[in-house]
Write an enzyme that holds these catalytic residues in place. Structure first.
Site, short mmCIF file in Angstrom:
data_model
loop_
_atom_site.label_atom_id
_atom_site.label_comp_id
_atom_site.label_asym_id
_atom_site.label_seq_id
_atom_site.Cartn_x
_atom_site.Cartn_y
_atom_site.Cartn_z
N HIS A 17 0.84 -1.20 0.00
CA HIS A 17 0.00 0.00 0.00
C HIS A 17 0.87 1.25 0.00
O HIS A 17 0.64 2.20 -0.75
CB HIS A 17 -0.87 0.07 1.26
CG HIS A 17 -1.87 -1.04 1.40
ND1 HIS A 17 -2.05 -1.75 2.56
CD2 HIS A 17 -2.77 -1.56 0.52
CE1 HIS A 17 -3.02 -2.63 2.40
NE2 HIS A 17 -3.46 -2.56 1.16
N LYS A 41 -18.26 -5.99 8.38
CA LYS A 41 -16.96 -6.63 8.61
C LYS A 41 -16.16 -5.75 9.55
O LYS A 41 -15.71 -4.67 9.16
CB LYS A 41 -16.23 -6.75 7.26
CG LYS A 41 -15.63 -8.11 7.00
CD LYS A 41 -15.08 -8.21 5.59
CE LYS A 41 -13.61 -7.92 5.52
NZ LYS A 41 -13.08 -7.89 4.17
N ARG A 90 -1.89 -6.14 -8.09
CA ARG A 90 -0.73 -7.00 -7.83
C ARG A 90 -0.45 -7.92 -9.00
O ARG A 90 0.66 -8.38 -9.17
CB ARG A 90 -0.96 -7.81 -6.56
CG ARG A 90 -0.69 -7.02 -5.31
CD ARG A 90 -1.29 -7.66 -4.10
NE ARG A 90 -2.73 -7.55 -4.13
CZ ARG A 90 -3.52 -7.78 -3.09
NH1 ARG A 90 -2.99 -8.16 -1.96
NH2 ARG A 90 -4.82 -7.63 -3.18
N SER A 128 -2.80 -7.66 3.23
CA SER A 128 -3.10 -7.46 4.65
C SER A 128 -3.48 -8.78 5.31
O SER A 128 -3.11 -9.05 6.45
CB SER A 128 -4.24 -6.45 4.82
OG SER A 128 -3.88 -5.20 4.33
P1 ADP Z 1 -9.64 -3.84 -0.33
O1 ADP Z 1 -10.21 -4.56 0.84
O2 ADP Z 1 -10.52 -2.75 -0.87
O3 ADP Z 1 -9.06 -4.68 -1.43
P2 ADP Z 1 -6.98 -3.41 0.63
O4 ADP Z 1 -6.68 -2.66 1.88
O5 ADP Z 1 -6.71 -4.87 0.62
O6 ADP Z 1 -8.46 -3.04 0.30
O7 ADP Z 1 -6.21 -2.74 -0.61
C1 ADP Z 1 -6.37 -1.40 -0.92
C2 ADP Z 1 -5.78 -1.15 -2.30
O8 ADP Z 1 -4.38 -1.46 -2.28
C3 ADP Z 1 -6.36 -2.02 -3.40
O9 ADP Z 1 -6.38 -1.26 -4.59
C4 ADP Z 1 -5.40 -3.15 -3.51
O10 ADP Z 1 -5.42 -3.73 -4.81
C5 ADP Z 1 -4.10 -2.44 -3.26
N1 ADP Z 1 -3.07 -3.33 -2.74
C6 ADP Z 1 -3.18 -4.28 -1.79
N2 ADP Z 1 -2.01 -4.91 -1.58
C7 ADP Z 1 -1.13 -4.35 -2.45
C8 ADP Z 1 0.25 -4.58 -2.75
N3 ADP Z 1 0.95 -5.54 -2.14
N4 ADP Z 1 0.82 -3.82 -3.70
C9 ADP Z 1 0.10 -2.87 -4.33
N5 ADP Z 1 -1.19 -2.61 -4.11
C10 ADP Z 1 -1.81 -3.34 -3.17
#
Ligand code: ADP
Length: 162
Positions: A17, A41, A90, A128
């Protein structure tokens, strides 16, 4: 004023992120990192803690601010005056879901563009949910999350080193 929002759960924020945030921030006048409050959630970290962690690791980026939102993303984009929704990709596995969301959001709000940023390869395997799984089991999350947050994330997910 060019404003983008970067929405997500950030439960918790990872190096993936943060990499997207750092690379996107210079491209816009303002970047709003938006933590989704999902009534269905609860998540592992309270929304306020997720926001605080994001603020700590983006404190050096003056045009980045952290907020939370509930309800429709396009409505929140409207309230922020944002023209862009930024999402990280990703790999192809993210594309199906992300493409569908982007088309739905475009249908509801054609003036807001969804832009995708491809993750840096060294962060492509980070999510995450994996961070949470590893931390709960007492594994080393050092390569996965910002240095400043390691201790807090481990302690929250594994109280008293259980
Ligand atoms: P969501 O639950 O909406 O998917 P996340 O917190 O998992 O939210 O992710 C927020 C954003 O960050 C999304 O656009 C996701 O694709 C991106 N993201 C998650 N992990 C990574 C990563 N390792 N590298 C780049 N972008 C990521």
């Amino acid at each position: 004023m060019r404003t983008a929002i970067f929405p997500g759960s950030f439960d918790p924020v990872t190096n993936g992120h943060l990499d997207v945030i750092r690379r996107a921030a210079p491209l816009f006048d303002a970047l709003v990192v938006a933590v989704l409050v999902n009534a269905d959630k609860r998540g592992s970290f309270p929304v306020q803690q997720r926001e605080e962690m994001l603020r700590r690791v983006t404190a050096d980026l003056p045009n980045v601010r952290v907020e939370n939102f509930s309800g429709l993303l396009v409505a929140f984009a409207g309230r922020c005056g944002a023209q862009v929704i930024l999402r990280g990709l990703r790999g192809v596995e993210d594309f199906g879901y992300e493409g569908q969301m982007a088309q739905l959001n475009r249908g509801m709000s054609p003036g807001v563009q969804t832009l995708f940023m491809l993750t840096a390869p060294e962060y492509a395997h980070i999510s995450s949910s994996r961070v949470r799984e590893i931390a709960v089991l007492g594994g080393d999350i050092a390569p996965l999350v910002p240095v400043a947050l390691r201790a807090e994330i481990s302690a929250t997910l594994r109280p008293q080193g259980r």
